[in-house]
Structure formats: C-alpha cells, structure tokens
Design a protein around this motif. Structure first.
Motif, PDB file in Angstrom:
ATOM      1  N   ASP A  60       9.908  13.264 -39.924  1.00  0.00           N
ATOM      2  CA  ASP A  60      10.581  12.080 -39.373  1.00  0.00           C
ATOM      3  C   ASP A  60      11.460  12.404 -38.172  1.00  0.00           C
ATOM      4  O   ASP A  60      12.220  11.550 -37.715  1.00  0.00           O
ATOM      5  CB  ASP A  60      11.438  11.411 -40.451  1.00  0.00           C
ATOM      6  N   ALA A  61      11.392  13.627 -37.680  1.00  0.00           N
ATOM      7  CA  ALA A  61      12.214  14.012 -36.523  1.00  0.00           C
ATOM      8  C   ALA A  61      11.892  13.090 -35.352  1.00  0.00           C
ATOM      9  O   ALA A  61      10.733  12.722 -35.142  1.00  0.00           O
ATOM     10  CB  ALA A  61      11.947  15.464 -36.147  1.00  0.00           C
ATOM     11  N   PRO A  62      12.909  12.691 -34.601  1.00  0.00           N
ATOM     12  CA  PRO A  62      12.672  11.752 -33.502  1.00  0.00           C
ATOM     13  C   PRO A  62      11.823  12.346 -32.397  1.00  0.00           C
ATOM     14  O   PRO A  62      11.845  13.550 -32.160  1.00  0.00           O
ATOM     15  CB  PRO A  62      14.075  11.442 -32.990  1.00  0.00           C
ATOM     16  N   GLU A  63      11.097  11.496 -31.744  1.00  0.00           N
ATOM     17  CA  GLU A  63      10.284  11.892 -30.593  1.00  0.00           C
ATOM     18  C   GLU A  63      11.086  11.674 -29.312  1.00  0.00           C
ATOM     19  O   GLU A  63      11.994  10.842 -29.262  1.00  0.00           O
ATOM     20  CB  GLU A  63       8.994  11.067 -30.542  1.00  0.00           C
ATOM     21  N   PHE A  64      10.728  12.400 -28.288  1.00  0.00           N
ATOM     22  CA  PHE A  64      11.367  12.285 -26.975  1.00  0.00           C
ATOM     23  C   PHE A  64      11.386  10.833 -26.502  1.00  0.00           C
ATOM     24  O   PHE A  64      12.392  10.335 -26.004  1.00  0.00           O
ATOM     25  CB  PHE A  64      10.623  13.178 -25.971  1.00  0.00           C
TER      26      PHE A  64
END
Length: 118
Positions: free
Chosen positions: A77-81
């Motif tokens: 679930d890490a955010p994308e750029f």
C-alpha cells in the motif's frame, strides 16, 4: 623535512574532508516511521523531488526496515509518486509532498495505532 611532512599531511586531510563533504551532506537519516522530510527526498538539493529520488528513498527505507527485522505490513500500500505529483509535472514540490502526506494520514484515520474499540 619535518615542515614538508606536516604540510603534505595537512593537504591530504583537507582534500579528504572536501571529498567526503558531498557524501556527508547527502547521507541524511531516513526516519524509520512517519513521514519522510522533503530534504531527505531531495537528494540533489534542487528544491523538487524527482521520481527517481522518491523511489530511491522509499527503497532505502524499506531495506532498512527489513534488515532490522521490522515487519513490512502494508508495504504493497506504499504511495506512488503520482499520488504526490498533484499537477503531474514530473516533480514534487514541498507543498505537494506536505499535501500528499496530510491526505495519507487522513485516509489512515488512526489505522496502525493498534486495535480500536469496535
């Protein structure tokens, strides 16, 4: 002869310090938890975060957590750029990073702080 040795040694020490200075400036500590400061992402100091800088720091943070034996819950679930690049110009400004980090914290709504009352 003794003076020549002192001057040569001094010159070598000064050269070593100046050669290591960029590495020391770049080696800002990546926090283990919470939001990553803008200055940590902006590795080249140009005032914006490139996509490469963003993903490099994220990778270093995840690697450090894994090496310390910390669980990698929700790593997928890490955010994308693109979630932070609000105007889609290929770089993140300090304001875009802050807005994106605030939005992520609001979305979490306290998740990750333990089990709440049901």
């Amino acid at each position: 002869m003794n003076t020549l040795l002192k001057k040569t040694t001094f010159a070598a020490v000064v050269a070593a310090l100046f050669g290591a200075a960029p590495l020391m400036l770049q080696a800002e500590t990546i926090p283990d938890r919470g939001p990553v400061p803008f200055s940590t992402y902006d590795q080249n100091g140009d005032g914006t975060i490139s996509e490469k800088e963003f993903y490099d720091i994220r990778e270093k943070r995840m690697k450090a957590r894994a090496e310390s034996g910390r669980m990698m819950r929700k790593a997928a679930d890490a955010p994308e750029f693109s979630e932070f690049d609000a105007n889609k110009d290929g770089k993140i400004t300090p304001e875009e990073l802050q807005a994106g980090q605030n939005a992520r914290m609001q979305q979490r709504g306290g998740q990750g702080m333990g089990r709440g009352a049901k």
